[in-house]
Every structure is written in structure tokens, then in C-alpha cells.
Design an enzyme around this catalytic site. Sequence first.
Site, PDB file in Angstrom:
ATOM      1  N   HIS A 108       0.794  -1.161  -0.143  1.00 13.42           N
ATOM      2  CA  HIS A 108      -0.029  -0.111  -0.074  1.00 13.42           C
ATOM      3  C   HIS A 108       0.838   1.124   0.125  1.00 13.42           C
ATOM      4  O   HIS A 108       0.518   2.113  -0.773  1.00 13.42           O
ATOM      5  CB  HIS A 108      -0.735  -0.104   1.354  1.00 13.42           C
ATOM      6  CG  HIS A 108      -1.814   1.344   1.255  1.00 13.42           C
ATOM      7  ND1 HIS A 108      -3.219   1.102   0.968  1.00 13.42           N
ATOM      8  CD2 HIS A 108      -1.645   2.382   1.751  1.00 13.42           C
ATOM      9  CE1 HIS A 108      -3.685   2.180   1.226  1.00 13.42           C
ATOM     10  NE2 HIS A 108      -2.901   3.180   1.722  1.00 13.42           N
ATOM     11  N   GLU A 109       1.722   1.291   0.828  1.00 12.58           N
ATOM     12  CA  GLU A 109       2.573   2.685   1.163  1.00 12.58           C
ATOM     13  C   GLU A 109       3.514   2.718  -0.201  1.00 12.58           C
ATOM     14  O   GLU A 109       3.977   3.815  -0.718  1.00 12.58           O
ATOM     15  CB  GLU A 109       3.270   2.490   2.377  1.00 12.58           C
ATOM     16  CG  GLU A 109       2.445   2.582   3.628  1.00 12.58           C
ATOM     17  CD  GLU A 109       1.540   3.735   3.861  1.00 12.58           C
ATOM     18  OE1 GLU A 109       1.623   4.705   2.882  1.00 12.58           O
ATOM     19  OE2 GLU A 109       0.646   3.357   4.356  1.00 12.58           O
ATOM     20  N   HIS A 155       1.599   4.701  -2.860  1.00 13.88           N
ATOM     21  CA  HIS A 155       1.788   6.009  -2.801  1.00 13.88           C
ATOM     22  C   HIS A 155       3.134   6.516  -3.142  1.00 13.88           C
ATOM     23  O   HIS A 155       3.270   7.479  -3.836  1.00 13.88           O
ATOM     24  CB  HIS A 155       1.713   6.646  -1.298  1.00 13.88           C
ATOM     25  CG  HIS A 155       0.462   6.231  -0.638  1.00 13.88           C
ATOM     26  ND1 HIS A 155      -0.741   7.091  -1.361  1.00 13.88           N
ATOM     27  CD2 HIS A 155      -0.377   5.604   0.398  1.00 13.88           C
ATOM     28  CE1 HIS A 155      -1.830   6.474  -0.550  1.00 13.88           C
ATOM     29  NE2 HIS A 155      -1.782   5.943   0.464  1.00 13.88           N
ATOM     30  N   HIS A 193       3.431   6.597  -6.992  1.00  9.16           N
ATOM     31  CA  HIS A 193       2.873   7.583  -7.458  1.00  9.16           C
ATOM     32  C   HIS A 193       3.501   9.014  -7.473  1.00  9.16           C
ATOM     33  O   HIS A 193       3.650   9.863  -8.401  1.00  9.16           O
ATOM     34  CB  HIS A 193       1.392   7.646  -6.729  1.00  9.16           C
ATOM     35  CG  HIS A 193       0.091   8.570  -7.330  1.00  9.16           C
ATOM     36  ND1 HIS A 193      -0.974   8.662  -6.905  1.00  9.16           N
ATOM     37  CD2 HIS A 193       0.594   9.486  -8.529  1.00  9.16           C
ATOM     38  CE1 HIS A 193      -1.557   9.304  -7.618  1.00  9.16           C
ATOM     39  NE2 HIS A 193      -0.818   9.904  -8.823  1.00  9.16           N
TER      40      HIS A 193
END
Length: 595
Positions: A385-386, A389, A392
Site C-alpha cells: 500500500h505505502e 503512494h 505515485h
Amino acid sequence: MEQLQERGGMDSRWMWNLNDILEGTEAFDALLAETEKKIVAMNALEGKVSEDPRAAVKLNFEIAHCTEKLYVYAKMQLDQDGGNAEAQTLLAKAQAVSAKAMSAGSFLKPELLAMDEKTLSEMRDDPAFNEYSCYMDDVLRDKPHTLPAEQEKLMAMAADCAGASSEIFSMLSDVDMVMPEVTDDEGKKVRLSHALYGSLIRSRNREVRKEAWEGMMNAYAAYRQTIAAAYRYSVKNDAFFARARRFDSAREASLFGEQIPVKVYDSLIESVHSMIPALNDYLALRKKTLGVDELHMYDLYVPMADGFDMKMSYPEAFELVKKGLKPLGEHYAKLLDEAYADGWIDVYENKGKHSGAYSWGVYGVHPYVLLNFTGDLSGAMTLAHELGHAMHSWHSDHALPFAKAGYSLFVAEVASTCNEMLLMRSLLKEYENNREASVYLMNQLLEEFRGTVYRQTMFAEFERESHRMEEAGEPLTAESLSTMNEKLDQLYYGGVCKVDEAVRWEWMRIPHYYNAFYVYKYATGFSAAVYIANRIMTEGQKAVDDYMKFLSAGGSMPPLDALRLAGVDMEDPATVQDALKVFADTVRELTEKLA
């Protein structure tokens, strides 16, 4: 009980390297002094912006970049060790200069808006000023909703008071509220807390989770008149600022900044309503699997499957994540290797370290990830998940100048959730012949859908209705709000679940309601991520190429247009419906596995 290590005793291989931002206190102080000079220069431009508006805009962004670097560096120093006195001092300095910078730049937008619209449009369209075209476009869009200078000053002065409802709720909920004693899994009486509730509501012992759920709901119900008053004036505040800025509704005002049409919000709710039968199928399966005569609200969080988990070291977890993200291609894999080896990630818990996980950073420097790695599948999913980020941010920063790189909150959870979906797909494929593992993983996936799409959309519907009531002159009272909440729970869960009376009070414990019209972004972001992951798995390289365009779009275009680069149209109800078809298909697969 094992003691946490001091920061100084941690293995440097698994610590982030903040020197990539600033090489120590001397570099921090040098940048601080440089920023102070820029702020003095900015203050000197007050009343003179029209003389050289381009220079004023450019200087404003230079100051923003400097203060970002100072603040992020100081805060991350403190996050790695909250007891570090030097880091506390650095953060205080960074906060002080950030406040000065905000004050110094406060006149820029009003003075720009006082200029001729033709001049502003020429600035926006000037190729030599293209770096700031998005900012200028926002200035022009804001013009109809910007007040005369004196009124703007009054609005700014009122901002602190406008946050009173949220502050009051936080103090009551987190500090003053008296929670009841409940029974834990060992039969001991314990004082209920928000953290403890999270584990007790998942207890295999039904009486334990029932007592915890009822205790939590009734604790808030005891303060229902106070909480209703706090929320009522939060909604009134939203309505006031919307009217003052000439918007038709608080919802329109909230969505305006990210250029999201109101129909996207309404379409989300309608699409989720159309897929409530799939939720009913899941609830019926949950009821059957738990072996209960009636499924109650306190039965919704206990895992349907026990006995499977994956214990792993951090290097093993990283390899698992890389394997799951392999469809994203060699370049993405190379960046993951850099993150692993080059000081992007702070892995393990140490004494004084910030809890939880996040990805953050500074433009011009690689992104960072903070973890408190737990050595299990949950830890691997958090890592995926991290890293979503982080990737991105990396793509946006490398494709765009500072003034355009920051992406909208509307798309902030898309890349992170897409990574989770790809990893989950990989795990389901790997363990398809392991019944125990498959059941566990499918249950995890379904709960993500239920909690993020169905539940957050129900919250979004509550916000839509409460603001409609205020704007229509209907009273917002503890009774009217609680009745509305109960009706929504009946709509979403009443097809299968016994909607216990105490659920009336659940709206009172949702802090997001004091940041109106935010929760819907969880549902839209999750739906977009599922859609993108499906495209990647079925269409291959074309879908990956499109996804990379989205990651690189940053804030250079409205978020809906950025998502269209990845093949996602959030104005089309089919996007959310297609995502929820994955939910429905997973319910069917899980039903077959359990049979």
C-alpha cells in the site's frame, strides 16, 4: 515484556536516509535563513503584485518548496524518534517559518484576482509561464467565488472559529468521554477504549464482541445532545461558507476545488445501491459460516476463517510484494529495488517511533515510507500500500515541475489500493488449491470492499442528507440524525442482518463527518483501483502504459481527467458497478470454497 530498541541501536540497513533531503542541522539552518530572506522579499511585494505578477507567483512557489523541505525533514526526524530534543527544536522552527510564509503569501491571490481577467488568462496561456498554468487556472476558476478584499480578510479571521465543532468532538471523544468496563477474551473486566474496541469487536466469543459493541454505541448515546449540537453547527458552518462564496450547496462548494461534478457523488451512491443484493449475499454467507440464527451488527467484523496467516521476515515480505506487482513491468520493479536498497524505507519499530505507516517526501528527492513492520501478511499488504503512494509521488515528481506535481486527494488512494489488489490477486492465484488460505484471503478482500465501498458510501449518503436537511431548513437534532442513521443501516444491512437499535447512535463516533464530503473519496478511489487492476490483469501492457500515464499526471490536470488516462471514467456508473462485480464474484467463489 520485550523492550523496544532505542533508535541508535537499530540496524541502519532498515532505516531511511534523511540526509537525502538535508545533510544535517547546518544544512537545515542554512535553508531556513534562505527561506526567511525569500519571505521578506515576498512581504515587500504586498500591494505591488500587478507590477510583476509572474515574479510574485514564482517567488510564492519557491517559498512553498523551501518550507516543504524544512517541515518534512524536521517532522520525519521527529517521527523516527519522538524523544529527540533536537528534532523537536527543528520542527518548531519549521512550523514557525511555515506560518510566516503563509501570512506572507496571503495577499497574492486577492491581488491577482483584482487584476484584469484578460491579463490573468494571458499569464495562464503563456508557454514561458507554463509551469504555473494550473495555478493560474485555479485562480481564474475561483474568481466568481472570491469576495472583496475586506470580506476575504474577515473570512480568513473566521477560519479558526469554523473548526470549533471538530475540536469539541475530538476533546469529548478522545479525552473526556467515560467508556464502560467490558469483559475481554480472558474473562477479565477491562476499560473499553478505541484501540481495545478494534480487537474485541473481532473476538470469536460472541458475548465479548456484543458487549464491546453495545458499550461503544451506548457510550456515545449518553452524550447525544452534545454531539448532535457539535455536528449541527459543523453542518451550519459548511452551509454558511458555501452561501458566502456563492455556491448552490455545501456539497458543490466542497467538490469545486477538485473539479468533481456533484453527479459523480450521486452516481456513486446509486451504483452502490444497485449492488446491495451482492452485499446481502455476503451477509447471508457470513451468517451461515458463523452458524448464528440471526446476524447482528456486532457479528460483521469477526473473521469468517481462522488458522491461516503468513509469518515472514521483511526481506521475504518485500519479495512477496515484488512478485505481486510484477505485472507493472521492469521499470516499476527497478524502482522497488531502489526503494529497498537506497534508504527510502524505515522498517522496524523502535522506542519513540511514530505509530502506523505512511509515505511522504519532498519534491526533488525520492519518496519515503515509514513502517512498523509486523512480520505477517498484514505487514506485507501495508508495505504494498505505502509503496503505491511512493511510486505515485515518484512518477509525478519526475514528470512535472513542483507547481504541478502534487496530486489531488480524490486520486490519492488509487495507486496504493491498486498495489493491494494486484498483490491479493497474486496470493489468491498462488494459494488457489489451499482451501484454508483461499477462504482467509477472500474474506480479507470482501471486508476491504465492505468497509471501503459500502460503508464509506453509506457515510457519504448520511452527509448528503444531513446537509440537504440544513439547507432546506429542517432541524438537525439527536433524534432526526439518529433516525436517519438507522434507516441507512436498514437499507444497507437490513436485508439479512438484524439492525440492532443501538446502531442509531453509530454516526456519533465518525470523526470524518467534521471534514464534510471527504469519505466518498475512499469509495471512488477503491473502485478506480479495482478497475485499473482488472485492466492490468486482463489487457496487459496497454493497461500498464495507461496506468503509468496516470501516475505521471500529478496535478497537471483535473483528477477525473488523470483517471481517464488509466481508462477509468468516474462519471460513468459502470465503473463502480464493475468494481462491485468483483465483490459479487468473490462472494460466489467463497461460497463454493466453503461448500
